[in-house]
Design an enzyme around this catalytic site. Structure first.
Site, PDB file in Angstrom:
ATOM      1  N   HIS A 155       0.719  -1.167  -0.049  1.00 31.14           N
ATOM      2  CA  HIS A 155       0.093   0.069  -0.065  1.00 31.14           C
ATOM      3  C   HIS A 155       0.814   1.036  -0.058  1.00 31.14           C
ATOM      4  O   HIS A 155       0.689   2.450  -0.721  1.00 31.14           O
ATOM      5  CB  HIS A 155      -0.955  -0.100   1.133  1.00 31.14           C
ATOM      6  CG  HIS A 155      -2.061  -0.758   0.792  1.00 31.14           C
ATOM      7  ND1 HIS A 155      -2.202  -2.024   1.007  1.00 31.14           N
ATOM      8  CD2 HIS A 155      -3.676  -0.235   1.147  1.00 31.14           C
ATOM      9  CE1 HIS A 155      -3.269  -2.580   0.863  1.00 31.14           C
ATOM     10  NE2 HIS A 155      -4.095  -1.416   0.870  1.00 31.14           N
ATOM     11  N   HIS A 203       0.489  -4.248   9.249  1.00 27.79           N
ATOM     12  CA  HIS A 203       2.116  -3.907   8.731  1.00 27.79           C
ATOM     13  C   HIS A 203       2.636  -3.347  10.285  1.00 27.79           C
ATOM     14  O   HIS A 203       2.087  -2.531  11.005  1.00 27.79           O
ATOM     15  CB  HIS A 203       2.184  -3.102   7.650  1.00 27.79           C
ATOM     16  CG  HIS A 203       1.925  -3.560   6.308  1.00 27.79           C
ATOM     17  ND1 HIS A 203       3.034  -4.388   6.070  1.00 27.79           N
ATOM     18  CD2 HIS A 203       1.168  -3.274   5.357  1.00 27.79           C
ATOM     19  CE1 HIS A 203       2.526  -4.695   4.755  1.00 27.79           C
ATOM     20  NE2 HIS A 203       1.421  -4.182   4.446  1.00 27.79           N
TER      21      HIS A 203
END
Length: 260
Positions: A155, A203
């Site tokens: 992302h 993450h």
């Protein structure tokens, strides 16, 4: 005769520059990850499980996870931004639309640069993930799930390259008074998508930092190839604030006309 010879010589020079541009564009995309010294250093620290970095990652993940668990409305906003607004599929689709528009404008080389930069970003990110094989955070009561490996953040990398493409292509078309706002939106989006990934617990912070650094490396490498082409063809190099190709502001040429 002298004028005709000069025109033929100029056309041949452009053709040779185009061939060198294609080679440079592909080569720079291939070595972009290797040229990113800060990313390489971060990768070494991640692979070596450097304790200060591990403590920072763990602390950030736990604190943001506590907020997400106890504030469902806030978590819903994070999901909206991460999974829809800043989702890689959304951003890549936007870059694809931009590329088609550039082809319509017959900005062939700029379209090639945008497409190669976006594709190279995705492929390099997947390659690094497969090599590093870092596990995602394993949190109690997770608020989100994501497949695959963790480092670097896809992302964050996609947002970095995509918004850089938008800026470097479209800045010449934006009035100077609005360019600062465009930079602010791009920077905010890049930072924002990284924050959402850590806050959702999918993450580590170092994953996001790696995505930012590697995305910047890819853009820098392919932009260098584009600027080298401009130098080969006798065009002036442009500052970042002017975009890659100021000539984009010119009217769309008629069919059969050559790009400047």
């Amino acid at each position: 005769m002298g004028t005709l010879a000069a025109l033929l010589q100029l056309r041949e020079r452009r053709r040779q520059a185009d061939r060198r541009f294609g080679v440079r564009l592909l080569a720079s995309a291939a070595v972009a990850a290797l040229a990113a010294v800060p990313f390489g250093l971060l990768l070494v620290l991640v692979e070596g499980v450097w304790k200060p970095l591990r403590r920072m990652d763990t602390g950030a993940a736990q604190r943001l996870h506590e907020v997400a668990v106890h504030h469902p409305a806030w978590t819903s906003v994070l999901h909206l931004l991460s999974d829809q607004v800043w989702d890689p599929v959304t951003l890549r689709s936007a870059v694809a639309v931009l590329t088609v528009w550039l082809l319509y404008r017959r900005a062939w080389r700029l379209a090639a640069w945008a497409a190669v930069t976006a594709v190279a970003s995705g492929l390099i990110g997947l390659l690094v993930k497969a090599v590093v094989e870092r596990a995602r955070p394993a949190l109690q009561d997770p608020v989100a799930h994501a497949p695959g490996y963790s480092f670097p953040s896809g992302h964050a990398m996609t947002a970095t390259t995509s918004f850089a493409i938008f800026l470097l292509v479209l800045l010449p078309l934006v009035p100077r008074i609005w360019r600062t706002a465009c930079w602010c939106i791009a920077v905010f989006s890049g930072l924002g998508v990284g924050f959402t990934r850590v806050a959702l617990g999918v993450h580590w912070f170092s994953d996001v930092l790696g995505g930012w650094l590697l995305g910047l490396a890819v853009v820098a490498g392919t932009a260098w190839a584009f600027e080298a082409w401009r130098a080969d063809t006798g065009l002036d190099r442009t500052p970042v604030s002017e975009g890659l190709e100021p000539e984009l502001t010119e009217a769309t040429p008629e069919p059969g006309a050559s790009q400047r």
